[in-house]
Write a protein that holds these residues in place. Structure first.
Motif, PDB file in Angstrom:
ATOM      1  N   ASP A   1      80.644  66.593  76.696  1.00  0.00           N
ATOM      2  CA  ASP A   1      80.792  65.177  76.356  1.00  0.00           C
ATOM      3  C   ASP A   1      82.237  64.818  76.027  1.00  0.00           C
ATOM      4  O   ASP A   1      82.591  63.638  75.994  1.00  0.00           O
ATOM      5  CB  ASP A   1      79.895  64.810  75.171  1.00  0.00           C
ATOM      6  CG  ASP A   1      78.423  64.855  75.526  1.00  0.00           C
ATOM      7  OD1 ASP A   1      78.090  65.015  76.725  1.00  0.00           O
ATOM      8  OD2 ASP A   1      77.599  64.741  74.606  1.00  0.00           O
ATOM      9  N   GLY A   2      83.059  65.818  75.745  1.00  0.00           N
ATOM     10  CA  GLY A   2      84.473  65.579  75.460  1.00  0.00           C
ATOM     11  C   GLY A   2      84.689  64.573  74.352  1.00  0.00           C
ATOM     12  O   GLY A   2      83.941  64.525  73.372  1.00  0.00           O
ATOM     13  N   ALA A   3      85.689  63.731  74.532  1.00  0.00           N
ATOM     14  CA  ALA A   3      86.063  62.750  73.512  1.00  0.00           C
ATOM     15  C   ALA A   3      85.033  61.637  73.354  1.00  0.00           C
ATOM     16  O   ALA A   3      85.106  60.872  72.390  1.00  0.00           O
ATOM     17  CB  ALA A   3      87.431  62.150  73.852  1.00  0.00           C
ATOM     18  N   GLU A   4      84.062  61.543  74.252  1.00  0.00           N
ATOM     19  CA  GLU A   4      83.044  60.490  74.149  1.00  0.00           C
ATOM     20  C   GLU A   4      81.918  60.851  73.182  1.00  0.00           C
ATOM     21  O   GLU A   4      81.147  59.987  72.782  1.00  0.00           O
ATOM     22  CB  GLU A   4      82.466  60.182  75.527  1.00  0.00           C
ATOM     23  CG  GLU A   4      83.494  59.638  76.498  1.00  0.00           C
ATOM     24  CD  GLU A   4      84.194  58.403  75.958  1.00  0.00           C
ATOM     25  OE1 GLU A   4      83.517  57.473  75.475  1.00  0.00           O
ATOM     26  OE2 GLU A   4      85.440  58.380  76.011  1.00  0.00           O
ATOM     27  N   GLY A   5      81.791  62.103  72.810  1.00  0.00           N
ATOM     28  CA  GLY A   5      80.716  62.527  71.915  1.00  0.00           C
ATOM     29  C   GLY A   5      80.949  62.082  70.482  1.00  0.00           C
ATOM     30  O   GLY A   5      82.080  62.065  69.989  1.00  0.00           O
ATOM     31  N   ARG A   6      79.871  61.718  69.801  1.00  0.00           N
ATOM     32  CA  ARG A   6      79.917  61.301  68.391  1.00  0.00           C
ATOM     33  C   ARG A   6      78.744  61.936  67.657  1.00  0.00           C
ATOM     34  O   ARG A   6      77.682  62.163  68.231  1.00  0.00           O
ATOM     35  CB  ARG A   6      79.786  59.783  68.243  1.00  0.00           C
ATOM     36  CG  ARG A   6      80.865  58.955  68.928  1.00  0.00           C
ATOM     37  CD  ARG A   6      82.187  59.068  68.180  1.00  0.00           C
ATOM     38  NE  ARG A   6      83.225  58.237  68.748  1.00  0.00           N
ATOM     39  CZ  ARG A   6      84.064  58.625  69.700  1.00  0.00           C
ATOM     40  NH1 ARG A   6      83.948  59.821  70.231  1.00  0.00           N
ATOM     41  NH2 ARG A   6      85.013  57.825  70.135  1.00  0.00           N
ATOM     42  N   ILE A   7      78.939  62.186  66.366  1.00  0.00           N
ATOM     43  CA  ILE A   7      77.839  62.633  65.530  1.00  0.00           C
ATOM     44  C   ILE A   7      77.600  61.563  64.467  1.00  0.00           C
ATOM     45  O   ILE A   7      78.550  60.990  63.929  1.00  0.00           O
ATOM     46  CB  ILE A   7      78.086  64.028  64.916  1.00  0.00           C
ATOM     47  CG1 ILE A   7      76.787  64.591  64.337  1.00  0.00           C
ATOM     48  CG2 ILE A   7      79.206  63.996  63.896  1.00  0.00           C
ATOM     49  CD1 ILE A   7      76.836  66.080  64.040  1.00  0.00           C
ATOM     50  N   VAL A   8      76.333  61.265  64.202  1.00  0.00           N
ATOM     51  CA  VAL A   8      75.937  60.257  63.216  1.00  0.00           C
ATOM     52  C   VAL A   8      75.215  60.982  62.093  1.00  0.00           C
ATOM     53  O   VAL A   8      74.220  61.683  62.345  1.00  0.00           O
ATOM     54  CB  VAL A   8      75.001  59.201  63.850  1.00  0.00           C
ATOM     55  CG1 VAL A   8      74.591  58.155  62.822  1.00  0.00           C
ATOM     56  CG2 VAL A   8      75.657  58.555  65.062  1.00  0.00           C
ATOM     57  N   MET A   9      75.722  60.829  60.862  1.00  0.00           N
ATOM     58  CA  MET A   9      75.144  61.529  59.699  1.00  0.00           C
ATOM     59  C   MET A   9      75.199  60.653  58.463  1.00  0.00           C
ATOM     60  O   MET A   9      76.060  59.782  58.359  1.00  0.00           O
ATOM     61  CB  MET A   9      75.941  62.802  59.380  1.00  0.00           C
ATOM     62  CG  MET A   9      75.910  63.867  60.428  1.00  0.00           C
ATOM     63  SD  MET A   9      76.691  65.382  59.841  1.00  0.00           S
ATOM     64  CE  MET A   9      75.349  66.069  58.890  1.00  0.00           C
ATOM     65  N   ILE A  10      74.301  60.941  57.522  1.00  0.00           N
ATOM     66  CA  ILE A  10      74.364  60.353  56.183  1.00  0.00           C
ATOM     67  C   ILE A  10      74.755  61.457  55.210  1.00  0.00           C
ATOM     68  O   ILE A  10      74.243  62.574  55.294  1.00  0.00           O
ATOM     69  CB  ILE A  10      73.021  59.721  55.765  1.00  0.00           C
ATOM     70  CG1 ILE A  10      72.732  58.494  56.623  1.00  0.00           C
ATOM     71  CG2 ILE A  10      73.034  59.350  54.283  1.00  0.00           C
ATOM     72  CD1 ILE A  10      71.390  57.834  56.337  1.00  0.00           C
ATOM     73  N   PHE A  11      75.687  61.126  54.313  1.00  0.00           N
ATOM     74  CA  PHE A  11      76.126  62.044  53.265  1.00  0.00           C
ATOM     75  C   PHE A  11      75.844  61.417  51.913  1.00  0.00           C
ATOM     76  O   PHE A  11      76.135  60.243  51.698  1.00  0.00           O
ATOM     77  CB  PHE A  11      77.631  62.312  53.353  1.00  0.00           C
ATOM     78  CG  PHE A  11      78.070  62.945  54.634  1.00  0.00           C
ATOM     79  CD1 PHE A  11      78.092  64.320  54.762  1.00  0.00           C
ATOM     80  CD2 PHE A  11      78.471  62.161  55.711  1.00  0.00           C
ATOM     81  CE1 PHE A  11      78.502  64.915  55.949  1.00  0.00           C
ATOM     82  CE2 PHE A  11      78.892  62.744  56.892  1.00  0.00           C
ATOM     83  CZ  PHE A  11      78.903  64.125  57.010  1.00  0.00           C
ATOM     84  N   ASP A  12      75.275  62.198  51.004  1.00  0.00           N
ATOM     85  CA  ASP A  12      75.071  61.780  49.620  1.00  0.00           C
ATOM     86  C   ASP A  12      76.021  62.578  48.752  1.00  0.00           C
ATOM     87  O   ASP A  12      76.241  63.772  49.005  1.00  0.00           O
ATOM     88  CB  ASP A  12      73.633  62.065  49.162  1.00  0.00           C
ATOM     89  CG  ASP A  12      72.612  61.280  49.964  1.00  0.00           C
ATOM     90  OD1 ASP A  12      72.846  60.093  50.228  1.00  0.00           O
ATOM     91  OD2 ASP A  12      71.583  61.867  50.326  1.00  0.00           O
ATOM     92  N   GLY A  13      76.557  61.948  47.725  1.00  0.00           N
ATOM     93  CA  GLY A  13      77.445  62.702  46.859  1.00  0.00           C
ATOM     94  C   GLY A  13      77.867  61.917  45.638  1.00  0.00           C
ATOM     95  O   GLY A  13      77.461  60.774  45.429  1.00  0.00           O
ATOM     96  N   ASP A  14      78.709  62.560  44.867  1.00  0.00           N
ATOM     97  CA  ASP A  14      79.232  61.980  43.638  1.00  0.00           C
ATOM     98  C   ASP A  14      80.478  62.782  43.283  1.00  0.00           C
ATOM     99  O   ASP A  14      80.389  63.979  43.032  1.00  0.00           O
ATOM    100  CB  ASP A  14      78.188  62.087  42.527  1.00  0.00           C
ATOM    101  CG  ASP A  14      78.652  61.494  41.208  1.00  0.00           C
ATOM    102  OD1 ASP A  14      79.778  60.968  41.145  1.00  0.00           O
ATOM    103  OD2 ASP A  14      77.888  61.566  40.240  1.00  0.00           O
ATOM    104  N   GLY A  15      81.618  62.167  43.339  1.00  0.00           N
ATOM    105  CA  GLY A  15      82.840  62.851  42.950  1.00  0.00           C
ATOM    106  C   GLY A  15      83.880  62.858  44.052  1.00  0.00           C
ATOM    107  O   GLY A  15      83.716  62.254  45.112  1.00  0.00           O
ATOM    108  N   LEU A  16      84.957  63.589  43.767  1.00  0.00           N
ATOM    109  CA  LEU A  16      86.088  63.641  44.685  1.00  0.00           C
ATOM    110  C   LEU A  16      85.777  64.532  45.882  1.00  0.00           C
ATOM    111  O   LEU A  16      85.155  65.585  45.745  1.00  0.00           O
ATOM    112  CB  LEU A  16      87.320  64.192  43.966  1.00  0.00           C
ATOM    113  CG  LEU A  16      87.825  63.387  42.782  1.00  0.00           C
ATOM    114  CD1 LEU A  16      89.018  64.080  42.147  1.00  0.00           C
ATOM    115  CD2 LEU A  16      88.173  61.962  43.194  1.00  0.00           C
TER     116      LEU A  16
END
Length: 156
Positions: free
Chosen positions: A49-64
């Motif tokens: 997919d080269g430069a056209e590929g993307r990943i979609v994610m959700i991140f949960d967190g708290d802090g730096l």
């Protein structure tokens, strides 16, 4: 780790990201983890997919955030779903801060080093160009030495 065709069940983007590829393809990434072997397997599976590929994610967190990152193959969209987040970018040695609340978004341009700090419990959605992504430890306010994350170009 495997890419799944035609998933029709509900997915949790926190544990099962989705790879977006050319031709408007969307494939869940089952068994995804931040383990170097899994990252390498993912990179190999989507290398075409080269430069056209993307990943979609959700991140949960708290802090730096504990690392800087850069995505040389394309822009990254960061959306705050809940809480509050500050995205800091290193633009030619000058820090640029963008604060986001729920429903707000920012775009990290291709190749720009950035770090994400979550202020209190926060969830973000990221749509990221993964080809060649690089990480550096956060030891001060600017990215310093290179650590590296496997990119598809380094896949066997």
């Amino acid at each position: 780790m495997r890419l799944v065709n035609h998933e029709r069940n509900a997915m949790d983007l926190r544990t099962t990201p989705v790879h977006l590829g050319p031709g408007s393809r969307a494939k869940p990434v089952e068994g995804f983890t931040w383990d170097p072997e899994v990252l390498q397997a993912y990179s190999s599976a989507v290398a075409a997919d080269g430069a056209e590929g993307r990943i979609v994610m959700i991140f949960d967190g708290d802090g730096l955030g504990d690392h800087w990152e850069s995505h040389p193959a394309g822009d990254e969209l960061v959306v705050c779903l809940s809480g509050s987040v500050t995205v800091t970018r290193d633009v030619d040695g000058v820090p640029e801060h963008v604060q986001l609340g729920p429903g707000q978004a920012t775009i990290n341009p291709a190749g720009v080093w950035h770090v994400v700090d979550m202020e209190g419990p926060t969830s973000i959605l990221a749509i990221t160009a993964t080809l060649g992504t690089d990480h550096r430890p956060r030891t001060d306010t600017r990215p310093t030495e290179r650590v590296g994350t496997p990119g598809p170009e380094g896949a066997p």
